[in-house]
Design a protein around this motif. Sequence first.
Motif, mmCIF file in Angstrom:
data_model
loop_
_atom_site.group_PDB
_atom_site.id
_atom_site.type_symbol
_atom_site.label_atom_id
_atom_site.label_comp_id
_atom_site.label_asym_id
_atom_site.label_seq_id
_atom_site.Cartn_x
_atom_site.Cartn_y
_atom_site.Cartn_z
ATOM 1 N N UNK A 1 0.835 -1.195 0.000
ATOM 2 C CA UNK A 1 0.000 0.000 0.000
ATOM 3 C C UNK A 1 0.864 1.238 0.000
ATOM 4 N N UNK A 2 0.253 2.399 -0.209
ATOM 5 C CA UNK A 2 1.011 3.649 -0.255
ATOM 6 C C UNK A 2 0.391 4.717 0.625
ATOM 7 N N UNK A 3 -0.134 4.282 1.793
ATOM 8 C CA UNK A 3 -0.493 5.249 2.808
ATOM 9 C C UNK A 3 0.774 5.749 3.478
ATOM 10 N N UNK A 4 0.622 6.648 4.453
ATOM 11 C CA UNK A 4 1.789 7.194 5.135
ATOM 12 C C UNK A 4 2.332 6.163 6.113
ATOM 13 N N UNK A 5 3.540 5.701 5.879
ATOM 14 C CA UNK A 5 4.200 4.732 6.740
ATOM 15 C C UNK A 5 5.685 4.748 6.457
ATOM 16 N N UNK A 6 6.467 4.124 7.339
ATOM 17 C CA UNK A 6 7.911 4.175 7.190
ATOM 18 C C UNK A 6 8.409 3.561 5.901
ATOM 19 N N UNK A 7 7.927 2.352 5.554
ATOM 20 C CA UNK A 7 8.378 1.691 4.334
ATOM 21 C C UNK A 7 7.974 2.493 3.102
ATOM 22 N N UNK A 8 6.762 3.023 3.136
ATOM 23 C CA UNK A 8 6.245 3.770 1.990
ATOM 24 C C UNK A 8 7.043 5.057 1.764
ATOM 25 N N UNK A 9 7.325 5.769 2.854
ATOM 26 C CA UNK A 9 8.087 7.012 2.713
ATOM 27 C C UNK A 9 9.538 6.732 2.339
ATOM 28 N N UNK A 10 10.069 5.601 2.841
ATOM 29 C CA UNK A 10 11.431 5.224 2.482
ATOM 30 C C UNK A 10 11.540 4.964 0.983
ATOM 31 N N UNK A 11 10.522 4.316 0.416
ATOM 32 C CA UNK A 11 10.508 4.063 -1.021
ATOM 33 C C UNK A 11 10.541 5.367 -1.803
ATOM 34 N N UNK A 12 9.744 6.339 -1.380
ATOM 35 C CA UNK A 12 9.731 7.613 -2.103
ATOM 36 C C UNK A 12 11.091 8.301 -2.036
ATOM 37 N N UNK A 13 11.707 8.295 -0.865
ATOM 38 C CA UNK A 13 13.026 8.903 -0.731
ATOM 39 C C UNK A 13 14.044 8.215 -1.642
ATOM 40 N N UNK A 14 14.018 6.890 -1.678
ATOM 41 C CA UNK A 14 14.963 6.140 -2.502
ATOM 42 C C UNK A 14 14.796 6.449 -3.985
ATOM 43 N N UNK B 1 14.716 -10.528 -9.214
ATOM 44 C CA UNK B 1 13.740 -10.070 -8.215
ATOM 45 C C UNK B 1 14.456 -9.839 -6.894
ATOM 46 N N UNK B 2 14.240 -8.657 -6.321
ATOM 47 C CA UNK B 2 14.786 -8.276 -5.022
ATOM 48 C C UNK B 2 13.608 -7.968 -4.106
ATOM 49 N N UNK B 3 13.702 -8.376 -2.852
ATOM 50 C CA UNK B 3 12.659 -8.071 -1.874
ATOM 51 C C UNK B 3 13.290 -7.379 -0.678
ATOM 52 N N UNK B 4 12.583 -6.426 -0.083
ATOM 53 C CA UNK B 4 13.056 -5.788 1.145
ATOM 54 C C UNK B 4 12.123 -6.122 2.291
ATOM 55 N N UNK B 5 12.720 -6.558 3.401
ATOM 56 C CA UNK B 5 11.973 -6.797 4.633
ATOM 57 C C UNK B 5 12.059 -5.551 5.500
ATOM 58 N N UNK B 6 10.960 -4.814 5.572
ATOM 59 C CA UNK B 6 10.917 -3.559 6.324
ATOM 60 C C UNK B 6 10.424 -3.748 7.754
ATOM 61 N N UNK B 7 9.556 -4.724 8.002
ATOM 62 C CA UNK B 7 8.799 -4.750 9.263
ATOM 63 C C UNK B 7 8.699 -6.135 9.873
ATOM 64 N N UNK B 8 9.780 -6.879 9.861
ATOM 65 C CA UNK B 8 9.776 -8.223 10.427
ATOM 66 C C UNK B 8 10.333 -8.204 11.844
#
Length: 377
Positions: free
Chosen positions: A7-20, A102-109
């Motif tokens: 999803x793309x609500x306001x959250x740490x992983x989502x904002x990190x993606x935008x910064x990257x 394919x690359x995956x990132x674990x943000x919240x484990x």
Amino acid sequence: MLHIITGLGVGGAEQQLRLLLRRLPARCEVLTLTQPGQVADGLAADGVRVTHLGMGGNRDIGALFRLAGHIRAGRYDLVHTHLYRACVYGRIAARLAGVRAVVATEHSLGAGQLEGRALNAGIRALYLATERLGRATVAVSPTVAGLLRGWGVPDRRIHIVPNGIDAGRFRFDEVRRKEARAFYGLPEDAYAVGCVGRLVPSKRFEVAVHALALLPGDVRLLLIGAGPEGERLRRLAADLGVAHRMLMTGELPGLPDPRYAVPDLPSMLSALDVLVAPALEETFGLAVLEALAAGLPVLYASAPALADLPPEAAPHARRITGGAGAYARELQRLHAARPRERHVPDAVRHYSIEHTARQLMDVYTAVLSGHDPEGRP
């Protein structure tokens, strides 16, 4: 490259993606399975193409084939997935579409939870079955890397690329402090305690509400975020007689955006006097670093980003091991000691978003070459 996220609500992983995406030297598009929120708007404003798949839930099997069709039509060189559902569906869909890079990132484990929800054997089994379809799994901290190894993910497939922050955006600004306080009606002399993040049980923001009831009347608590725990926290504040001293801002944009009338997150951090982060299990601790970048003292229960650094790297960050009483005592000490000049500690400079982007590009380059990022075929 295609980035797939739950999803793309306001959250740490989502904002990190935008910064990257602002710093990656590659042509990137984003697909969100659900909830195209404020971060989707921000990405679009940055010129990034965002597609909403419209996934109806975990049983929406048709979404898997729609996703595979999108990947096939886009002829992407690499697919990067973020967050659990996107990792599971994205890796399968990429394989169906013929994309092996394919690359995956674990943000919240965490040890007992994943993205704020309790882990179980089924979640782990499905994750491990699909993890093998990718070529690299990125952990945002050594803590997450250790958990992945414990699950059985081969060590050579795990690559630590920590979250990064744009420290300059969070630099303390007296004008933004006054504007944000005026917007929310905070008295200039109020002592503002803040919590930042999704309002979910794992964040334990009720600890801060209980602590508020033990503090002087000029102390205010700001809960910056939104989520299912909002109503319960409001009732708790009312029961404790501190509802008039607690403010809930809802979601705030991570970057200035004229389409939203509310102050952005950096402005709110300038408005605070201290950040409280009582979650017992974090995978990185991005809110802690952002607060340190604003020169704030921080009281936290878990922050893996600080765990591998010497104490002098963040001298105004203090780990609290108790409950509301322990937080209240430390807040009382900070309250009595104010004012204090705001200094940005070395810990912030250690996690530059530019450095994170360079590390991630190294992983991409190796994966696209057909080798793992350690150079093995």
